[in-house]
Design a protein around this motif. Structure first.
Motif, short mmCIF file in Angstrom:
data_model
loop_
_atom_site.label_atom_id
_atom_site.label_comp_id
_atom_site.label_asym_id
_atom_site.label_seq_id
_atom_site.Cartn_x
_atom_site.Cartn_y
_atom_site.Cartn_z
N GLY A 81 0.78 -1.23 0.00
CA GLY A 81 0.00 0.00 0.00
C GLY A 81 0.82 1.28 0.00
N ARG A 82 2.10 1.20 -0.21
CA ARG A 82 2.95 2.39 -0.20
C ARG A 82 2.82 3.23 -1.47
NH1 ARG A 82 6.50 2.12 4.12
NH2 ARG A 82 6.70 0.04 5.01
N GLY A 83 2.16 2.71 -2.48
CA GLY A 83 1.98 3.47 -3.71
C GLY A 83 2.60 2.78 -4.91
N LEU A 84 2.83 3.55 -5.95
CA LEU A 84 3.48 3.01 -7.14
C LEU A 84 4.98 2.92 -6.88
CD1 LEU A 84 1.57 4.86 -9.99
CD2 LEU A 84 1.46 2.43 -9.42
N GLY A 85 5.51 1.73 -7.09
CA GLY A 85 6.92 1.50 -6.80
C GLY A 85 7.72 1.21 -8.05
N LEU A 86 8.88 1.82 -8.14
CA LEU A 86 9.82 1.55 -9.22
C LEU A 86 10.56 0.26 -8.91
CD1 LEU A 86 11.41 2.58 -11.77
CD2 LEU A 86 13.01 3.62 -10.15
N ARG A 87 10.69 -0.58 -9.91
CA ARG A 87 11.48 -1.80 -9.75
C ARG A 87 12.29 -2.04 -11.00
NH1 ARG A 87 7.55 -6.90 -9.26
NH2 ARG A 87 8.83 -6.95 -7.41
N PHE A 88 13.36 -2.77 -10.85
CA PHE A 88 14.19 -3.14 -11.99
C PHE A 88 14.93 -4.42 -11.66
CE2 PHE A 88 16.09 0.29 -9.52
CZ PHE A 88 17.26 -0.28 -9.05
N ALA A 89 15.15 -5.23 -12.67
CA ALA A 89 15.92 -6.47 -12.53
C ALA A 89 16.50 -6.80 -13.89
CB ALA A 89 15.04 -7.61 -12.04
N LEU A 90 17.80 -7.04 -13.91
CA LEU A 90 18.48 -7.42 -15.13
C LEU A 90 19.13 -8.78 -14.93
CD1 LEU A 90 18.19 -4.36 -15.69
CD2 LEU A 90 20.45 -4.44 -16.71
N TRP A 91 19.35 -9.48 -16.03
CA TRP A 91 20.14 -10.70 -15.96
C TRP A 91 21.51 -10.34 -15.39
CZ3 TRP A 91 18.14 -15.28 -16.22
CH2 TRP A 91 17.02 -15.52 -17.00
N PRO A 92 22.07 -11.15 -14.53
CA PRO A 92 23.40 -10.83 -13.96
C PRO A 92 24.46 -10.55 -15.03
CG PRO A 92 22.38 -12.61 -12.73
CD PRO A 92 21.49 -12.35 -13.92
N TRP A 93 24.41 -11.22 -16.16
CA TRP A 93 25.40 -11.00 -17.21
C TRP A 93 25.25 -9.61 -17.86
CZ3 TRP A 93 22.81 -10.04 -21.63
CH2 TRP A 93 21.59 -10.68 -21.84
N ALA A 94 24.11 -8.96 -17.66
CA ALA A 94 23.89 -7.63 -18.24
C ALA A 94 24.24 -6.51 -17.25
CB ALA A 94 22.45 -7.48 -18.70
N ALA A 95 24.51 -6.87 -16.01
CA ALA A 95 24.75 -5.87 -14.96
C ALA A 95 26.16 -5.27 -15.08
CB ALA A 95 24.57 -6.51 -13.59
N GLY A 96 26.32 -4.12 -14.44
CA GLY A 96 27.64 -3.51 -14.34
C GLY A 96 28.01 -2.55 -15.45
N ARG A 97 27.09 -2.26 -16.35
CA ARG A 97 27.37 -1.33 -17.46
C ARG A 97 26.48 -0.11 -17.44
NH1 ARG A 97 26.38 -3.70 -22.50
NH2 ARG A 97 25.06 -5.27 -21.59
N GLY A 98 25.73 0.09 -16.35
CA GLY A 98 24.86 1.25 -16.24
C GLY A 98 23.53 1.11 -16.93
N LEU A 99 23.19 -0.09 -17.40
CA LEU A 99 21.94 -0.29 -18.12
C LEU A 99 20.72 -0.16 -17.21
CD1 LEU A 99 23.03 -3.27 -20.40
CD2 LEU A 99 22.94 -0.83 -20.98
N ALA A 100 20.81 -0.66 -15.98
CA ALA A 100 19.69 -0.53 -15.04
C ALA A 100 19.41 0.93 -14.74
CB ALA A 100 19.96 -1.32 -13.77
N SER A 101 20.46 1.71 -14.54
CA SER A 101 20.28 3.15 -14.30
C SER A 101 19.65 3.84 -15.49
CB SER A 101 21.63 3.81 -13.99
OG SER A 101 22.15 3.36 -12.78
N GLU A 102 20.13 3.52 -16.67
CA GLU A 102 19.60 4.12 -17.89
C GLU A 102 18.12 3.82 -18.06
OE1 GLU A 102 20.58 3.63 -22.64
OE2 GLU A 102 22.26 3.49 -21.22
N ALA A 103 17.74 2.56 -17.84
CA ALA A 103 16.34 2.16 -17.99
C ALA A 103 15.47 2.76 -16.88
CB ALA A 103 16.24 0.63 -17.99
N ALA A 104 15.94 2.69 -15.64
CA ALA A 104 15.15 3.21 -14.51
C ALA A 104 14.94 4.72 -14.64
CB ALA A 104 15.81 2.85 -13.19
N TRP A 105 15.96 5.44 -15.06
CA TRP A 105 15.85 6.89 -15.26
C TRP A 105 14.79 7.21 -16.31
CZ3 TRP A 105 16.70 11.46 -13.35
CH2 TRP A 105 16.75 12.59 -14.18
N ALA A 106 14.80 6.45 -17.41
CA ALA A 106 13.83 6.67 -18.48
C ALA A 106 12.41 6.43 -17.97
CB ALA A 106 14.14 5.77 -19.67
N VAL A 107 12.21 5.37 -17.21
CA VAL A 107 10.88 5.05 -16.69
C VAL A 107 10.43 6.09 -15.67
CG1 VAL A 107 9.63 3.39 -15.24
CG2 VAL A 107 10.97 2.59 -17.18
N LEU A 108 11.33 6.53 -14.81
CA LEU A 108 10.98 7.54 -13.82
C LEU A 108 10.48 8.81 -14.51
CD1 LEU A 108 11.10 7.98 -10.70
CD2 LEU A 108 13.35 8.98 -11.06
N ASN A 109 11.19 9.25 -15.52
CA ASN A 109 10.77 10.45 -16.26
C ASN A 109 9.47 10.22 -17.03
OD1 ASN A 109 12.71 12.55 -15.67
ND2 ASN A 109 14.19 11.15 -16.57
#
Length: 179
Positions: A81-109
């Motif tokens: 009940g806290r409201g709309l929550g941002l979430r993200f999950a990438l395959w471990p092999w895709a992590a570490g290159r800033g892709l989660a940040s790039e995607a989450a930033w786009a969704v937030l905006n």
């Protein structure tokens, strides 16, 4: 929606196999609320995610890099009940290159631009990677709570509705016709 390296598409049933595999992977979903999921639970969540789109005009996106499914991000209606929550999950092999940040930033905006005033995200205190992403996209720490013996941190992003840049027109005076 496109970013510098990614294509984000609203989740659809055609993504079910990719989502089920992602949600069954402990490296990708182990720290998410509810942990890893089986196929049946992933299907029920897909139905909830599609309903979230219908109710709110925002929801979960499939993330693709060069046409390949690498994860998910977006908003969901938090079961606590806290409201709309941002979430993200990438395959471990895709992590570490800033892709989660790039995607989450786009969704937030995207969400703010579509009228969602307040968005939250919850991360374990020990999940430094997620906390770094949340801070990096401008979310601020606003609360904390305990869940299953873990200290959970609540972040938020609030965007006030922008006023109309043009002042309202004065009321029209009745025009009086002279004969």
């Amino acid at each position: 929606m496109r970013t510098g390296r990614l294509v984000l598409e609203p989740i659809a049933w055609r993504d079910m196999d990719d989502m089920a595999r992602l949600k069954a992977d402990a490296g990708a979903f182990g720290m998410m609320l509810g942990g890893v999921r089986g196929r049946q639970q992933a299907e029920m969540e897909m139905a909830d995610d599609l309903a979230c789109w219908a109710r709110n005009g925002v929801g979960i996106f499939a993330i693709r890099e060069d046409g390949r499914f690498i994860g998910m991000t977006g908003l969901h209606e938090r079961p606590d009940g806290r409201g709309l929550g941002l979430r993200f999950a990438l395959w471990p092999w895709a992590a570490g290159r800033g892709l989660a940040s790039e995607a989450a930033w786009a969704v937030l905006n995207f969400a703010h631009d579509n009228g969602i005033r307040r968005i939250i995200a919850v991360a374990r205190e020990t999940n430094i990677a997620s906390r770094t992403i949340l801070g990096g996209i401008g979310m601020t720490l606003c609360d904390s709570f305990m869940r299953d013996g873990h200290q959970m941190l609540v972040y938020e992003s609030v965007r006030e509705q922008r006023p109309d840049p043009l002042p309202p027109l004065p009321p029209r005076r009745p025009v009086r016709l002279v004969e």
